[in-house]
Design a protein around this motif. Structure first.
Motif, PDB file in Angstrom:
ATOM      1  N   SER A 255      46.725  40.680  29.564  1.00 46.78           N
ATOM      2  CA  SER A 255      45.789  39.513  28.901  1.00 46.78           C
ATOM      3  C   SER A 255      44.658  40.030  28.253  1.00 46.78           C
ATOM      4  O   SER A 255      43.958  39.503  27.342  1.00 46.78           O
ATOM      5  N   GLY A 256      44.185  41.478  28.535  1.00 48.85           N
ATOM      6  CA  GLY A 256      42.962  42.008  27.843  1.00 48.85           C
ATOM      7  C   GLY A 256      41.843  41.754  28.832  1.00 48.85           C
ATOM      8  O   GLY A 256      40.768  41.909  28.170  1.00 48.85           O
ATOM      9  N   ALA A 257      42.167  41.256  29.999  1.00 48.71           N
ATOM     10  CA  ALA A 257      40.890  41.026  30.864  1.00 48.71           C
ATOM     11  C   ALA A 257      40.731  41.838  32.109  1.00 48.71           C
ATOM     12  O   ALA A 257      42.161  42.138  32.534  1.00 48.71           O
ATOM     13  N   VAL A 258      39.838  42.055  32.871  1.00 46.38           N
ATOM     14  CA  VAL A 258      39.850  42.793  34.028  1.00 46.38           C
ATOM     15  C   VAL A 258      38.735  41.997  34.748  1.00 46.38           C
ATOM     16  O   VAL A 258      37.501  41.656  34.289  1.00 46.38           O
ATOM     17  N   ASP A 259      39.090  41.861  36.152  1.00 48.32           N
ATOM     18  CA  ASP A 259      38.207  40.977  37.026  1.00 48.32           C
ATOM     19  C   ASP A 259      38.065  41.919  38.143  1.00 48.32           C
ATOM     20  O   ASP A 259      38.842  41.730  39.160  1.00 48.32           O
ATOM     21  N   ALA A 260      37.037  42.781  38.556  1.00 44.59           N
ATOM     22  CA  ALA A 260      36.699  43.440  39.807  1.00 44.59           C
ATOM     23  C   ALA A 260      35.907  42.651  40.374  1.00 44.59           C
ATOM     24  O   ALA A 260      34.675  42.160  40.324  1.00 44.59           O
ATOM     25  N   GLN A 261      36.480  42.375  41.926  1.00 38.87           N
ATOM     26  CA  GLN A 261      35.754  41.651  42.805  1.00 38.87           C
ATOM     27  C   GLN A 261      35.547  42.401  44.179  1.00 38.87           C
ATOM     28  O   GLN A 261      36.090  43.831  44.384  1.00 38.87           O
ATOM     29  N   ALA A 262      34.773  41.930  44.968  1.00 37.54           N
ATOM     30  CA  ALA A 262      34.644  42.335  46.175  1.00 37.54           C
ATOM     31  C   ALA A 262      33.911  44.207  46.112  1.00 37.54           C
ATOM     32  O   ALA A 262      34.737  45.072  46.894  1.00 37.54           O
ATOM     33  N   LEU A 263      33.063  44.143  45.309  1.00 39.42           N
ATOM     34  CA  LEU A 263      32.402  45.620  45.134  1.00 39.42           C
ATOM     35  C   LEU A 263      31.903  46.141  46.431  1.00 39.42           C
ATOM     36  O   LEU A 263      31.591  47.313  46.417  1.00 39.42           O
ATOM     37  N   GLU A 264      31.392  45.123  47.165  1.00 38.27           N
ATOM     38  CA  GLU A 264      30.445  45.713  48.349  1.00 38.27           C
ATOM     39  C   GLU A 264      31.516  46.454  49.286  1.00 38.27           C
ATOM     40  O   GLU A 264      30.857  47.466  50.117  1.00 38.27           O
ATOM     41  N   ARG A 265      32.805  46.332  49.322  1.00 39.06           N
ATOM     42  CA  ARG A 265      33.653  47.273  49.967  1.00 39.06           C
ATOM     43  C   ARG A 265      33.649  48.569  49.260  1.00 39.06           C
ATOM     44  O   ARG A 265      34.006  49.696  49.984  1.00 39.06           O
TER      45      ARG A 265
END
Length: 298
Positions: A255-265
């Motif tokens: 889709s052309g999107a990236v969603d990076a989450q939980a970066l604290e780990r």
């Protein structure tokens, strides 16, 4: 003429009542040019440029005088002056975009910044330059329309080399169709006024946005990070930035999107830099419409 003045006075009273607080603190001001400001505007037997009829030369000459009076009045009021009209629409966060664009040009000896493709609407200048612009207007008031005079002024003053002085996409668009000249329909439309939809409507934390890609058509990298409308559009360069200690967070999906989450780990010590990397095998342009960094509450 008395009817026109009566209509203007009625409008002034309405606005003064509706925005009483702004009038009291001086944020909103009403002005009217004195009658003796205008010279003889009878062009029936005088030289007329652009093969315009006498009534049109009279109208545009008065318009030049109107702007000259307005510029002279506003010169001591603020550091910057922007030309806007009452029949425009604005993009979201347009004030943020203007402040960011001025900040981007700090240290750059610019004369005017443009926020539309129009010759006069959306032009921003330093108020200190207005007296010289007024002199040019008074000198050529009968020969040139006001937007031509302002465009000539900006080109003659000459910007020093630096970042683009035209922001894209435009922050304002003209929607009025009725001109102050009788029987004239105004059809000006800014085709670059196409706000890119935002998925996140929030302000990113302060950051320096840099790229080793060449911006295309004035679409700078910082526009994708700003809350204001805009996108980054660029092409790959031969040289690539050399960095160390990078951790891959995620990759762009179909889709052309990236969603990076939980970066604290993944990054327990925090994130100092964020890089969007494009494959060196990519041969075309790249468009990045939005970069959103959402800080987790402590």
């Amino acid at each position: 003429m008395e009817c026109v003045f009566a209509e203007a006075e009625a409008r002034r009273r309405q606005l003064a009542s509706q925005f009483a607080a702004h009038v009291t603190d001086g944020f909103l001001q009403f002005i009217r040019a004195p009658d003796d400001l205008y010279p003889d505007l009878n062009f029936t037997d005088r030289r007329r440029t652009f093969n315009d009829p006498a009534h049109r030369v009279t109208w545009r000459t008065k318009q030049v005088m109107d702007f000259a009076f307005l510029f002279s009045y506003c010169q001591p009021l603020s550091e910057f002056y922007m030309v806007l009209e009452d029949d425009i629409i604005t993009s979201h966060y347009y004030l943020t975009a203007i402040r960011d664009f001025i900040h981007m040009h700090r240290g750059h000896d610019w004369v005017g910044l443009k926020f539309t493709q129009f010759m006069i609407i959306g032009n921003l200048v330093r108020s200190a330059t207005l007296p010289r612009l007024v002199q040019l207007m008074l000198l050529f008031r009968e020969e040139q329309p006001v937007d031509f005079i302002m465009s000539h002024f900006l080109s003659m003053m000459v910007d020093a080399p630096g970042p683009p002085t035209r922001r894209v996409p435009s922050l304002f668009n003209h929607i009025g169709r009725r001109s102050s000249l009788a029987n004239k329909t105004q059809k000006l439309v800014d085709r670059s006024f196409r706000p890119v939809p935002r998925r996140f409507h929030q302000r990113n934390p302060p950051a320096d946005v840099v790229t080793n890609m060449k911006p295309h058509a004035g679409h700078l990298a910082a526009y994708a990070y700003s809350a204001a409308p805009g996108l980054f559009w660029g092409a790959l360069l031969a040289d690539r930035a050399e960095c160390s200690d990078w951790t891959l967070l995620d990759e762009f999906g179909p889709s052309g999107a990236v969603d990076a989450q939980a970066l604290e780990r993944l990054m327990p010590f925090g994130v100092q830099c964020l890089r969007v990397e494009v494959s060196p095998n990519h041969t075309g342009l790249v468009a990045i419409t939005e970069i959103a960094l959402i800080e987790e509450p402590p």
